[in-house]
Design an enzyme around this catalytic site. Sequence first.
Site, PDB file in Angstrom:
ATOM      1  CG  ASP A   1      29.374 -49.488 -15.089  1.00 16.20           C
ATOM      2  OD1 ASP A   1      29.092 -48.541 -14.328  1.00 16.20           O
ATOM      3  OD2 ASP A   1      30.494 -50.036 -15.103  1.00 16.20           O
TER       4      ASP A   1
ATOM      5  CG  PHE B   1      32.132 -46.149 -20.804  1.00 16.94           C
ATOM      6  CD1 PHE B   1      31.986 -45.437 -21.992  1.00 16.94           C
ATOM      7  CD2 PHE B   1      33.403 -46.277 -20.261  1.00 16.94           C
ATOM      8  CE1 PHE B   1      33.078 -44.881 -22.627  1.00 16.94           C
ATOM      9  CE2 PHE B   1      34.501 -45.728 -20.895  1.00 16.94           C
ATOM     10  CZ  PHE B   1      34.348 -45.029 -22.076  1.00 16.94           C
TER      11      PHE B   1
ATOM     12  CG  ASP C   1      33.956 -45.006 -17.217  1.00 11.36           C
ATOM     13  OD1 ASP C   1      32.736 -45.022 -17.005  1.00 11.36           O
ATOM     14  OD2 ASP C   1      34.624 -46.055 -17.396  1.00 11.36           O
TER      15      ASP C   1
END
Length: 306
Positions: A214, A212, A282
Amino acid sequence: MEVRASCLWVADHANYVAINAKAIEHVAEHMQGAVPSVEWDFEKIHFYDGGPLTAQYMLVLDAMNFCFWPDDELHYEHLARGLRNALVADPKAFDADRLQSYTGPMLRKLLNWPRELPLEEERARLLREVGSVLAKNFAGSAANLVARAKKSAVDLVELVAGNFPGFRDHTVYKGQQVFIYKRAQIFVADLWGAFKGQGIGEFKDISSITMFADYVVPAVLRAWGILEYSPCLAEKVDSQENIAPGSEEEVEIRACTITAVELLREALSNRTGEEVTSVQVDWWLWSSGIQSIKATDYHHALTVYY
């Protein structure tokens, strides 16, 4: 789902970010192929009741899971815990009709935050969007949204992105469409982690989900030498200069992060002969980052996508 392929294309054509393959092998060798186990909700900040209300909570949370700056005191944990406390106090707080009525000040009160939130009105608008779409297409229930995916993580990501415009995390880079879908994918992973891969959180293809992209994980990969920034980009990041969302620099940071994690996942898996998922990698990198990386090491882009 086209996240892996489109991000790999960016990595192959990047001007500002490079992936150091030797650093990936070094990290994999140091870890001896084993990804440290990180339990979902290791900080004990999320709502979980084992039923549909948890799915409702997750969708609301991930609709607003972005931009935890320039307020230096605001972190993800404040959002997750604040929403949990609001739901415990009022189990109907996230009913679809209620979501459609939220304003910025109402959201601030809901979270018990003492001042204006970053991108506060956008967060409130996205809550209203979630409420409206749930009411119109899924009888008001995020659990119904999940059920429609029939235990497919990929299908759920596509359903979320297709029905909720605020989750459509994609852009154009050098004429090519690039898909990242951070918040849509993390919604799937949150369900999978909360329900331990059972019931509402059962997905037969969870390995299809990428990491993810970010602020935190790119900073970790850069600190470990896996991501290398050009001098001009490094200066922008290190000086906390805002990087324009959708710019080549910003897209390269996120797309190369996804590709680098895929390469690291493969390297770890090859050493053990066992499947390693991007979700596991992650969670490990993110938990490492929030414990060891300073917020001043994050790149800043004023966006609703992460």
